[in-house]
Scaffold this active site. Structure first.
Site, mmCIF file in Angstrom:
data_model
loop_
_atom_site.group_PDB
_atom_site.id
_atom_site.type_symbol
_atom_site.label_atom_id
_atom_site.label_comp_id
_atom_site.label_asym_id
_atom_site.label_seq_id
_atom_site.Cartn_x
_atom_site.Cartn_y
_atom_site.Cartn_z
ATOM 1 C CB CYS A 99 -1.003 0.111 1.382
ATOM 2 S SG CYS A 99 -2.268 -1.301 1.092
ATOM 3 C CB CYS A 155 10.352 6.066 -10.228
ATOM 4 S SG CYS A 155 11.615 5.142 -8.981
#
Length: 317
Positions: free
Chosen positions: A97, A270
């Site tokens: 998550c 990223c």
């Protein structure tokens, strides 16, 4: 405190600390039912094995992005977690998550159904999901029941002749940390990585290069470095021809500023420095004819490291 306000007659016993092989079995044996709400693979194997060894049912819920799952393991002859997943997935293939995000409403829905199954088991009504997996798709608003494989006679922990008779080092078994925090993968040698401080120096010195941002479009829409070229990792993985041609064009444009015989650095970024390493490995394997003069390197820690160490005004998400 919040639970006590709901029902002051229930006894709540908090255990402050990470669950580990030394403590798990002792804790699990004290209770009739275990609910797994963890967010990492090592803990799921640990809790499941402990429940099998202690003979306790395990109500396991999980959620990621807009999807949720619920299964009851080790109950009334049903399978355990290892029956379904004998071997852990590669660490770099797992998204938790913290990395992938989750809609809070989804965890609420799965959590309520998980609590319902605990109450049904405790009251003797039984469970609906000891031989089926409940799958919830929030985007489609759809629930599905998937029939599970039966308990495996050769399962390492609950089979006829188990090889796992005590709890082990699950972090070593899974090759990942037992934490729901953002993971820091190590997929590249140090020579193929640079720090955000080193990249800032290159910017200040105006060294010719291409910065490649491989995040999904939704994250780029939140924030980006203006000079970055954006190609999602998914496009690189599928060797998308249009994307590779675009990258090659930008590299050629930048090479005009330097000696054509020299290798042009392509720095990949990223959010956290994990997907960028995967992208570097893909770039290193591209055809030499088109990309022979490209020197691909990953920026460690990604844009969140940039926000922490270089530019405090850069958004963190």
């Amino acid at each position: 405190a919040a639970l006590r306000r709901l029902n002051s007659a229930v006894q709540y016993v908090p255990y402050r600390g990470a669950l580990g092989p030394r403590s798990a079995l002792r804790l699990v044996r004290q209770y009739d039912i275990v609910a797994d709400c963890s967010d990492n693979v090592p803990t799921r194997y640990l809790v499941s094995d402990a429940c099998v060894l202690a003979g306790k049912p395990l109500v396991s819920g999980s959620a990621l992005r807009l999807e949720g799952q619920l299964v009851v393991y080790n109950y009334r002859g049903g399978p355990c977690y290892r029956c379904l997943f004998p071997q852990p997935p590669p660490p770099d293939a797992v998204t938790n998550c913290a990395d992938g995000g989750v809609l809070g409403v989804v965890t609420g829905i799965i959590g309520c159904i998980q609590a319902l199954e605990v109450l049904k088991i405790a009251s003797g009504m039984g469970s609906s999901f000891n031989r089926h997996m409940l799958m919830f798709d929030a985007l489609e608003g759809r629930f599905r029941n998937i029939k599970l494989r039966p308990k495996k006679p050769d399962c390492a922990v609950c089979g006829d002749n188990p090889s796992v008779t005590c709890l082990q080092d699950y972090e070593a078994f899974c090759g990942s940390s037992a934490t729901d925090k953002c993971r820091a993968l190590q997929l590249l040698p140090s020579k193929d990585r640079i720090s955000v401080q080193q990249y800032k120096e290159l910017l200040d010195e105006q060294v010719p290069h291409v910065l490649l941002d491989v995040r999904p479009q939704v994250e780029v829409d939140i924030c980006r470095l203006e000079h970055a070229v954006h190609i999602p990792l998914s496009k690189l993985e599928e060797k998308n021809e249009e994307s590779l041609q675009y990258l090659q064009k930008r590299i050629c444009e930048e090479k005009q500023r330097t000696d054509d015989q020299a290798s042009l650095p392509v720095y990949v970024v990223c959010k956290l420095g994990n997907d960028s390493q995967k992208a570097v490995k893909i770039l290193q394997e591209l055809p030499a004819k088109e990309f022979a003069s490209v020197l691909a390197k990953d920026i460690k820690g990604g844009l969140m490291a940039w926000a922490t160490k270089i530019d405090s005004t850069f958004p963190q998400y």
